[in-house]
Write an enzyme that holds these catalytic residues in place. Structure first.
Site, PDB file in Angstrom:
ATOM      1  CG  ASP A  29      -2.238 -11.875   2.593  1.00 43.76           C
ATOM      2  OD1 ASP A  29      -1.782 -10.714   2.881  1.00 43.76           O
ATOM      3  OD2 ASP A  29      -3.264 -12.363   2.934  1.00 43.76           O
ATOM      4  CG  HIS A  52      -4.672  -8.703   2.298  1.00 43.48           C
ATOM      5  ND1 HIS A  52      -3.744  -8.842   3.480  1.00 43.48           N
ATOM      6  CD2 HIS A  52      -5.631  -8.478   2.677  1.00 43.48           C
ATOM      7  CE1 HIS A  52      -4.609  -8.647   4.444  1.00 43.48           C
ATOM      8  NE2 HIS A  52      -5.854  -8.209   4.020  1.00 43.48           N
ATOM      9  CB  CYS A  87      -1.008   4.287  -6.723  1.00 49.34           C
ATOM     10  SG  CYS A  87      -2.593   3.673  -6.725  1.00 49.34           S
ATOM     11  CB  CYS A 140      -2.527   1.185  -9.642  1.00 50.26           C
ATOM     12  SG  CYS A 140      -3.152   2.591 -10.473  1.00 50.26           S
ATOM     13  CD  GLU A 167      -8.419  -7.236   6.773  1.00 51.26           C
ATOM     14  OE1 GLU A 167      -8.779  -6.921   7.801  1.00 51.26           O
ATOM     15  OE2 GLU A 167      -7.355  -7.558   6.037  1.00 51.26           O
ATOM     16  CB  CYS A 222      -6.542   6.176  -8.927  1.00 51.93           C
ATOM     17  SG  CYS A 222      -5.794   4.491  -8.493  1.00 51.93           S
TER      18      CYS A 222
HETATM   19  C1  TNX Z   1      -8.414 -10.727   8.524  1.00 51.19           C
HETATM   20  S1  TNX Z   1     -10.475 -12.667   7.055  1.00 51.19           S
HETATM   21  C2  TNX Z   1      -7.999 -11.250   7.105  1.00 51.19           C
HETATM   22  C3  TNX Z   1      -6.789 -11.975   6.890  1.00 51.19           C
HETATM   23  C4  TNX Z   1      -6.023 -12.206   8.404  1.00 51.19           C
HETATM   24  C5  TNX Z   1      -7.372 -12.693   9.361  1.00 51.19           C
HETATM   25  C6  TNX Z   1      -6.504 -12.841  10.600  1.00 51.19           C
HETATM   26  C7  TNX Z   1      -9.796 -11.941   5.947  1.00 51.19           C
HETATM   27  C8  TNX Z   1     -10.563 -11.897   4.886  1.00 51.19           C
HETATM   28  N1  TNX Z   1      -8.696 -11.312   5.876  1.00 51.19           N
HETATM   29  O1  TNX Z   1      -5.896 -11.187   5.995  1.00 51.19           O
HETATM   30  O2  TNX Z   1      -5.143 -13.143   8.350  1.00 51.19           O
HETATM   31  O3  TNX Z   1      -7.937 -11.524   9.513  1.00 51.19           O
HETATM   32  O4  TNX Z   1      -7.566 -13.817  11.367  1.00 51.19           O
END
Ligand code: TNX
Length: 719
Positions: free
Chosen positions: A382, A445, A458, A477, A509, A524
Site C-alpha cells: 500500500d 495505493h 508519471c 503510470c 480509489e 499518459c
Molecule cells: C478504503 S476498502 C480502502 C483502504 C482503507 C480503508 C479503511 C478499500 C478497497 N480501500 O485503503 O484502508 O478504506 O477502512
C-alpha cells in the site's frame, strides 16, 4: 570511567530528558509523547472522553516504560485503557481508583509487579488477563474479581491479598494458574477461607487434578444445515483409534490432536473408532460433510479432504468445554449434514499499514479454520509499505518496508515476508484448509513502491512513503513500459510463492476522476491518443486503468492460470469477464451486483455496512481515534444476507462469497487484530456458510458468546 558506570550515566541523562511530570497528556507535544520513557500524571481527572489520556498513553507513547498515576484522582481505569501496551514496565495506580475496567490492562506483558490500591472494589472481566510478565501482584483491598480477570498470568509467582475475607471471584478468574507455581500470601487466620473460596480454590489445585465433563448441549458455529439428536451418549473412553485413508493423513493428525487436547480418550486397540472417510456421493458441493456421533463410534464423511476437515472442526466445537482445563468425557449422539452456502469465506489482513509477523498470523489462521473461514487475503502493499520480498527489486523491502508513524501513532513500523517463510506459511495454512490469497494493489495505493522506484509514476516524481491514512494522488503510470516489466516480474515471483487460484489486484480509489496524476503526463496523453480517449476529459481516466489491468490480466491468466480479483468502483465501467469483484463501498452493493451480472463476473460481498471489522463495534470502542469510521456492531455484521435481496439466480450464478476486512491503519498490535476480528468474524462466517432459514440473531448471540470466551481462553492459555 568503566563502561558500566558510563552506561548508567547515559541512562540517567536520557531518562531524565524523556521523563515528564505533567497534569494531563494535553501538556505534551506529539514529539514528547513519541520519546517519553517515563510519565507522571498529576491531573485531578485525566480526560476519558474522545482521544482520552489513556488512549494516548497506549497508542502514542511507544517508548513509555514507567507510568505513575499516583497523583491523579480518577475513580475508574476505563475498559481497554492500556490494552496490550507492551511498552510499559512499571505502573503505579492512583489510590482513588475504584474500578479497573474490562481488559484495561490486558496483555500489558512487560509489567513485573503491580499493586492494586485498597480503594479498588471491582476488577472487571479480563482486566489483568494476559499480563504474562507479572511476577508479583499485591491486592490491598477486597475487590470483586470478574471472569478471567487474572487469567493467563503464566509467570505469576506470588499473589498477596491483605483482605481477611477472600474477594469474590468467578470460577475462571485465575484460569491458567496452578497452585504449585504461585505462592498465595493471605492473612494467617484466613488461609482456610481462601482454600475453600470459589475461584481461589483453583490456586491450590495441582496440575494432575484434571476435571472431566459430560457435554449435554452442543454449540456449533456456523450453524449446520441439519442436526438431529439421537438420544444416546458416546463415552470418549470408548474411542481407541482414528481410522483414515492415506489421502486423509493430514486430517487424521488433526483428529488425534483434537482428541488429545480436549477429551479423555486413550489410543487402544480393539475399541471404537473415529473414522474419517472420503465420499463423493454425499453432495455436489466439495465442502459438504456428514458427522455421525453414535454409540461406540464417530464417523465423518466428506466429499473432499477439506470437507472432512470441516467435519472435524464441527466435532472440535462439540468438544469445547464451557470452562478451561477440563476434558470431555462424553457427548450426546447425533447426526449432522452440512455444506456451505457460499464458496469463499475470507478475512482480509493489512500488514502494509502495520506489519504483522507470520508468527501472529499462524494462530489467526487456526482460529479462522474453526469457523470454517477458508481464505486469508493478504493486502501486501500500500502507500505506507511494501511487505513481500521480490528478488528482482530488493529496494521494495530494503527501503519500502520501513517507516515511522501511522497517523498520530509515532510507531517504528518495519518488517516484510521473505519468499521462503511465506511459502512455509502458505503450506501451514493449507493444512488448515485456508487458502492464502495475495493482493498487489494497482494502480493506486502504490506509493511505497513508487518511493523505491520513481520510474513507476508519471514523470518519475520522487515521493515519500506515506505515514497517514487516506488516498494519494500518486498512481502507477499506464503509459510507462517499465510499469509492465515491473508488474510482470512481481507476478512471476509471486506465483512461485502463492499457489492460490486467485490474485487480487486492488484497483480501488485510483480511476477516480478527482485524481489528476495521469492528466498532465505526456506518456499518459500518448496512450490516451492511441486508445482514442478524449484528451482532456478526466472522467475517461478509468480506461487507462482498464488498459493496464487488461495487460496484467492477460499475463496472469495465460502464464499462471490465475483468476483476478478487484475492489469494485462505479467509475470502472467494464469488469473483465470471469473476474471476481468485491463490493465494499457503503450504499453501492446493489450497483456492484448489477455490474457483476452484466459483465459475467462473480462477486464477493464485503459491504462497509456489515463487513468492515476495522470499524469500532460500539460507540467509543477501539479504535477510539480514527478517520471517521462508522460503527459496525456484531448484530450489524450478522444481518448480512449474501443474497442482498436478489433472486436465486444471482446466488447461483454470481455470488462467490463473503469477506471481512481488517484494514490496519488503527490496529497497532496483534492483540488488537484479534479484538477487532472477534466475535464479528464469527458472524461473517455464519453469514457465508449457513442457510438464511437456519440463522437467528438471539440464538447466534448465545453461541458466539460461548465461542468468544473459548477463543480468548485459548489465546490466554497458549504456552
Ligand atoms: C478504503 S476498502 C480502502 C483502504 C482503507 C480503508 C479503511 C478499500 C478497497 N480501500 O485503503 O484502508 O478504506 O477502512
Amino acid at each position: 570511567m568503566n563502561s558500566r558506570y558510563l552506561s548508567l550515566v547515559i541512562f540517567l541523562i536520557t531518562s531524565s530528558l524523556s521523563a515528564q511530570t505533567i497534569g494531563t497528556m494535553q501538556d505534551l507535544s506529539a514529539q514528547q509523547k513519541a520519546t517519553a520513557t517515563s510519565i507522571t500524571l498529576q491531573g485531578q481527572q485525566l480526560p476519558t472522553g474522545w482521544n482520552s489520556d489513556f488512549r494516548q498513553l497506549r497508542d502514542c507513547c511507544p517508548k513509555l516504560a514507567e507510568l505513575n498515576l499516583s497523583g491523579c484522582r480518577n475513580r475508574e481505569l476505563p475498559a481497554n485503557a492500556l490494552f496490550a501496551a507492551h511498552q510499559l514496565r512499571r505502573l503505579v495506580l492512583p489510590d482513588s481508583l475504584e474500578r479497573i475496567g474490562k481488559a484495561a490492562l490486558y496483555a500489558c506483558d512487560g509489567i513485573e509487579e503491580l499493586v492494586i490500591p485498597a480503594s479498588v472494589v471491582h476488577i472487571d472481566e479480563g482486566a489483568l488477563a494476559g499480563m504474562r510478565g507479572l511476577r508479583r501482584l499485591t491486592i490491598l483491598g477486597c475487590p470483586e474479581l470478574g471472569e478471567m480477570a487474572l487469567a493467563g498470568l503464566t509467570n505469576l509467582r506470588e499473589i498477596e491479598v491483605q483482605s481477611p475475607i477472600p474477594p469474590r471471584c468467578a470460577a475462571n478468574t485465575f484460569a491458567g494458574l496452578q497452585g504449585k507455581n504461585v505462592q498465595l500470601l493471605v492473612p494467617r487466620s484466613a488461609r482456610r477461607a481462601y482454600r475453600q473460596a470459589a475461584g481461589w480454590r483453583t490456586l491450590s489445585l495441582r496440575a494432575s487434578e484434571q476435571q472431566t465433563v459430560n457435554v449435554d448441549s452442543v454449540q456449533i458455529l456456523p450453524i449446520p444445515q441439519a442436526l438431529v439428536e439421537e438420544g444416546g451418549r458416546l463415552a470418549m473412553a470408548q474411542i481407541g483409534s482414528v481410522v483414515a485413508c492415506d489421502a486423509l493423513s493430514n486430517e487424521r493428525e488433526h483428529a488425534q490432536s483434537i482428541l488429545n487436547r480436549l477429551t479423555t480418550w486413550r489410543p487402544r486397540k480393539g475399541k471404537g473408532t473415529l473414522q474419517l472417510e472420503l465420499d463423493t456421493t454425499i453432495s455436489t458441493n466439495p465442502e459438504a460433510y456428514q458427522l455421525h456421533v453414535k454409540p461406540g463410534a464417530i464417523v465423518i464423511r466428506g466429499v473432499t479432504p477439506t470437507a472432512v476437515f470441516w467435519g472435524l472442526m464441527t466435532l472440535e466445537q462439540m468438544l469445547t468445554p464451557s470452562s478451561p482445563n477440563v476434558l470431555v468425557a462424553s457427548l450426546p449422539t447425533l447426526h449432522i449434514e452440512d455444506a456451505p452456502r457460499t464458496q469463499l469465506r475470507e478475512l482480509m489482513i493489512d500488514p502494509a499499514r502495520i506489519f504483522i509477523p507470520l508468527s501472529e498470523l499462524r494462530p489467526f489462521v487456526v482460529e479462522m479454520a474453526r469457523y470454517k473461514l477458508n481464505a486469508l487475503h493478504l493486502h501486501l502493499v500500500d502507500d505506507q509499505a511494501w511487505r513481500m520480498e521480490i528478488k528482482s527489486y530488493p529496494r521494495l523491502t530494503d527501503v519500502g518496508s520501513k517507516r515511522t508513524g501511522m497517523d498520530d501513532m509515532p510507531l517504528e513500523i518495519s518488517g516484510y515476508y521473505t519468499q521462503e517463510e511465506m511459502r512455509e506459511f502458505v503450506q501451514f495454512a493449507a493444512r488448515y484448509h485456508v487458502e492464502v490469497i495475495p493482493e498487489i494493489e494497482m494502480p493506486g495505493h502504490e506509493v511505497a513502491a513508487i518511493h523505491c522506484y520513481p520510474q513507476l509514476t508519471c514523470g518519475g516524481r520522487e515521493v515519500p512513503i506515506r505515514t497517514t491514512c487516506g488516498v494519494s494522488n500518486e498512481l502507477l503510470c499506464p503509459g510507462e513500459e517499465f510499469v509492465y516489466e515491473f508488474l510482470g516480474n512481481v507476478f512471476r515471483e509471486l506465483s512461485e510463492v502463492f499457489p492460490s487460484r486467485y490474485i487480487h489486484l486492488g484497483g480501488d480509489e485510483a480511476g477516480n476522476p478527482a485524481l489528476d496524476c495521469w492528466t498532465h503526463c505526456e506518456k499518459c496523453e500518448a496512450l490516451k491518443a492511441k486508445l482514442g480517449i478524449p484528451l482532456s476529459d478526466r472522467s475517461e481516466n478509468w480506461r487507462l486503468q482498464e488498459y493496464l489491468f487488461n495487460r496484467v490480466i492477460d499475463t496472469l491468466r495465460a502464464c499462471y492460470g490465475k483468476t483476478p480479483m478487484f475492489w469494485y468502483e462505479t467509475d470502472f465501467k467494464r469488469i473483465p469477464e470471469g473476474c471476481i469483484t468485491f463490493a465494499w463501498r457503503h450504499g453501492l452493493t446493489a450497483a456492484a451486483i448489477r455490474a457483476a451480472q452484466e459483465n459475467g463476473a462473480h462477486i464477493m460481498l464485503c459491504p462497509g455496512e456489515h463487513c468492515y471489522l476495522d470499524y469500532p463495534a460500539a460507540p467509543g470502542d477501539m479504535p477510539e481515534v480514527n478517520w471517521g469510521m462508522p460503527v459496525t456492531s456484531l448484530e450489524q455484521t450478522y444481518r448480512l444476507d449474501p443474497s442482498w435481496g436478489f433472486d436465486e439466480s444471482f446466488e447461483r450464478n454470481h455470488l462467490y462469497g463473503v469477506a471481512g476486512t481488517l484494514w490496519s491503519e488503527c490496529i497497532p498490535t496483534p492483540e488488537r487484530l484479534f479484538y477487532m476480528a472477534y466475535p464479528r468474524a464469527m458472524a461473517l462466517a455464519e453469514a457465508g456458510w449457513s442457510l438464511q432459514s437456519r440463522r437467528q440473531w438471539p440464538d447466534f448471540q448465545q453461541r458466539s458468546a460461548f465461542h468468544l470466551r473459548a477463543l480468548f481462553t485459548r489465546r490466554l492459555l497458549r504456552p
